[in-house]
Design a protein around this motif. Structure first.
Motif, short mmCIF file in Angstrom:
data_model
loop_
_atom_site.label_atom_id
_atom_site.label_comp_id
_atom_site.label_asym_id
_atom_site.label_seq_id
_atom_site.Cartn_x
_atom_site.Cartn_y
_atom_site.Cartn_z
N TYR A 162 -47.24 52.44 102.38
CA TYR A 162 -46.93 51.95 101.04
C TYR A 162 -45.56 51.26 101.03
O TYR A 162 -45.40 50.20 100.40
CB TYR A 162 -46.95 53.10 100.03
CG TYR A 162 -46.84 52.62 98.60
CD1 TYR A 162 -47.98 52.30 97.88
CD2 TYR A 162 -45.60 52.47 97.98
CE1 TYR A 162 -47.89 51.86 96.57
CE2 TYR A 162 -45.50 52.01 96.68
CZ TYR A 162 -46.64 51.72 95.98
OH TYR A 162 -46.54 51.26 94.69
N ALA A 163 -44.59 51.84 101.70
CA ALA A 163 -43.24 51.26 101.74
C ALA A 163 -43.25 49.89 102.40
O ALA A 163 -42.49 49.00 102.00
CB ALA A 163 -42.28 52.20 102.47
N HIS A 218 -41.30 46.39 101.13
CA HIS A 218 -41.03 45.47 102.24
C HIS A 218 -40.12 46.11 103.29
O HIS A 218 -39.24 45.46 103.84
CB HIS A 218 -40.43 44.16 101.71
CG HIS A 218 -41.26 43.55 100.63
ND1 HIS A 218 -42.51 43.01 100.85
CD2 HIS A 218 -41.05 43.45 99.29
CE1 HIS A 218 -43.02 42.57 99.71
NE2 HIS A 218 -42.16 42.84 98.74
N GLU A 219 -40.37 47.38 103.57
CA GLU A 219 -39.62 48.08 104.60
C GLU A 219 -40.22 47.78 105.97
O GLU A 219 -41.39 47.43 106.09
CB GLU A 219 -39.61 49.58 104.33
CG GLU A 219 -38.81 49.94 103.09
CD GLU A 219 -38.66 51.43 102.88
OE1 GLU A 219 -39.10 52.22 103.75
OE2 GLU A 219 -38.11 51.81 101.83
#
Length: 122
Positions: free
Chosen positions: A92-93, A98-99
């Protein structure tokens, strides 16, 4: 034990959702000036941020379901499933925040999933 997998997965998903809500809420703050604002005012501002508050409430739900799981199955079976929350959060991150999701993280996620499958089949 496998009949409790849906409840275990509910615990995992609520744990991951809580983390994501906390991240979303805390991202809106930037840096803190505790000395200028005071610690009490800062704590209230953080706790009553809608996303932080929802995340904390979701953690309570997650912990309650985890307690039910612990009353029914061995901890050595149930606890490793919580590592799946990392898989959900990392995915999800990557898309929402945008990790970075480097090849080594992807490999680690693969090992977590494989390990959890082995535990589930034990």
């Amino acid at each position: 034990m496998s009949s409790y997998i849906p409840l275990i997965l509910f615990t995992v998903l609520t744990n991951a959702a809580a983390q994501l809500m906390l991240k979303r809420g805390m991202s809106s703050f930037g840096s803190f000036d505790i000395a200028g604002d005071g610690i009490i005012a800062t704590v209230f501002r953080v706790v009553f941020n809608p996303f932080v508050f929802a995340g904390l409430c979701t953690f309570v739900v997650s912990m309650a379901s985890h307690l039910v799981v612990l009353s029914k199955v061995q901890i050595s079976y149930a606890y490793p499933f919580l590592s799946l929350a990392y898989v959900v959060v990392a995915a999800y991150a990557y898309f929402a925040f945008h990790e970075d999701l480097s090849p080594s993280r992807i490999a680690g996620i693969g090992f977590i999933v494989i390990g959890t499958i082995f535990i589930a089949q034990s």
